[in-house]
Design an enzyme around this catalytic site. Structure first.
Site, mmCIF file in Angstrom:
data_model
loop_
_atom_site.group_PDB
_atom_site.id
_atom_site.type_symbol
_atom_site.label_atom_id
_atom_site.label_comp_id
_atom_site.label_asym_id
_atom_site.label_seq_id
_atom_site.Cartn_x
_atom_site.Cartn_y
_atom_site.Cartn_z
ATOM 1 N N GLU A 192 43.008 34.933 40.801
ATOM 2 C CA GLU A 192 43.795 33.892 40.124
ATOM 3 C C GLU A 192 43.276 32.487 40.444
ATOM 4 O OE1 GLU A 192 48.374 32.248 39.531
ATOM 5 O OE2 GLU A 192 47.937 33.644 41.143
ATOM 6 N N LYS A 205 43.579 36.690 36.354
ATOM 7 C CA LYS A 205 44.805 35.960 36.029
ATOM 8 C C LYS A 205 44.456 34.486 35.869
ATOM 9 C CE LYS A 205 49.535 35.016 37.532
ATOM 10 N NZ LYS A 205 50.671 35.426 38.388
#
Length: 299
Positions: free
Chosen positions: A177, A214
């Site tokens: 992420e 992500k």
């Protein structure tokens, strides 16, 4: 727990990931938004107990277990907690059919070169071994990009893939992420650099294990769509990043092959004072809206 079934769900099932992973630094703000002010608790232990109660309320809601939420990301203390008498990861998978993930990063370093790297993660191998024994399927590790600085973004991605390699060595699936802040004055430029760096990192990733990417919903629709076809990518998911629920869903609908992994947008209208009927009704409406944005796309 069946990793094969979990892998099939994470690769193919329609739905989205719920991020229930607010950690120590963001917990007071999350509780305050939920309607529990700092005066309601007198210690960190009490604070985390209240946060656990909030998460358990969400997990036990009928709206959360209707097969639209395919996975949930947990804070370490939530992983170690119970729902009734069951460990949270077991309850999620066995009772709800929801794949459990664990947030493993320990916060962010000070900004340098327009980015914030992850702080060191002490005893990472020990944490990953314990998580695997508890039935955790994968992990999530967040860093932040503020400016379109190629050197800074390259450093972020190098660190992310290094951690991912350690996670993969424990037969867990890492969620990488690198969040581009939605308020960045150079968001589109930063995302173009991020696309290039993520691609190069995937090419260098050793072994055969897969990762989940992500990312912030991009300025250019479908910027990351090709990653969904990459042999080393299990799924591409989007964070809400401070967008309101409505705005995040409108933007997500324009991005094919991308599902939600929302936190703030998921819980923005939930309050401690609500009756279970009201609470469950609001959560159901939100779950349906996020599911729709994840599954039903527009051209």
């Amino acid at each position: 727990m069946s990793n094969t079934k979990m892998a099939q769900q994470m690769s193919q099932a329609p739905g989205f990931i719920a991020a229930l992973d607010q950690s120590g630094g963001s917990t007071p703000k999350a509780l305050g938004h939920y309607g529990i002010e700092p005066g309601a608790y007198s210690s960190e232990q009490d604070m985390f107990a209240l946060m656990h109660e909030m998460r358990v309320r969400i997990i036990k809601s009928p709206a959360f277990s209707d097969h639209k939420v395919i996975a949930a990301i947990l804070f370490e203390k939530t992983m170690d907690g119970l729902v009734d008498t069951m460990p949270v990861p077991s309850y999620l998978w066995d009772k709800c059919g929801i794949v459990p993930f664990l947030k493993i990063d320990k916060g962010l370093e000070a900004e340098e070169h327009g980015v914030q790297l992850m702080k060191p993660i002490p005893d990472l191998n020990s944490l990953l071994s314990r998580a695997a024994k508890l039935g955790i399927y994968g992990t999530k590790e967040r860093s932040v990009i503020r400016l379109a600085d190629k050197n800074g973004i390259s450093e972020i991605i190098h660190q992310q893939y290094q951690v991912a390699e350690t996670v993969l060595s424990h037969q867990l699936v890492p969620i990488i992420e690198p969040e581009v802040l939605v308020q960045s004055p150079e968001k589109a430029e930063a995302e173009n650099i991020l696309l290039e760096e993520l691609t190069q990192g995937l090419q260098k990733l050793p072994g055969q294990g897969k990762v989940i990417l992500k990312v912030t919903i991009p300025e250019k629709a479908d910027l990351y769509a090709e990653f969904a076809k990459h042999p080393r990518v299990q799924r591409v998911v989007a964070l809400s990043g401070g967008y309101s629920l409505d705005e995040a869903c409108i933007k997500l609908k324009k991005n094919h092959n991308m599902i939600a992994s929302f936190s703030r947008a998921l819980m923005e209208d939930l309050r401690a004072s609500q009756s279970n009927t009201v609470f469950d009704g609001i959560l159901k409406k939100v779950v349906n809206e996020i599911y729709d944005a994840s599954v039903n796309k527009v051209e």
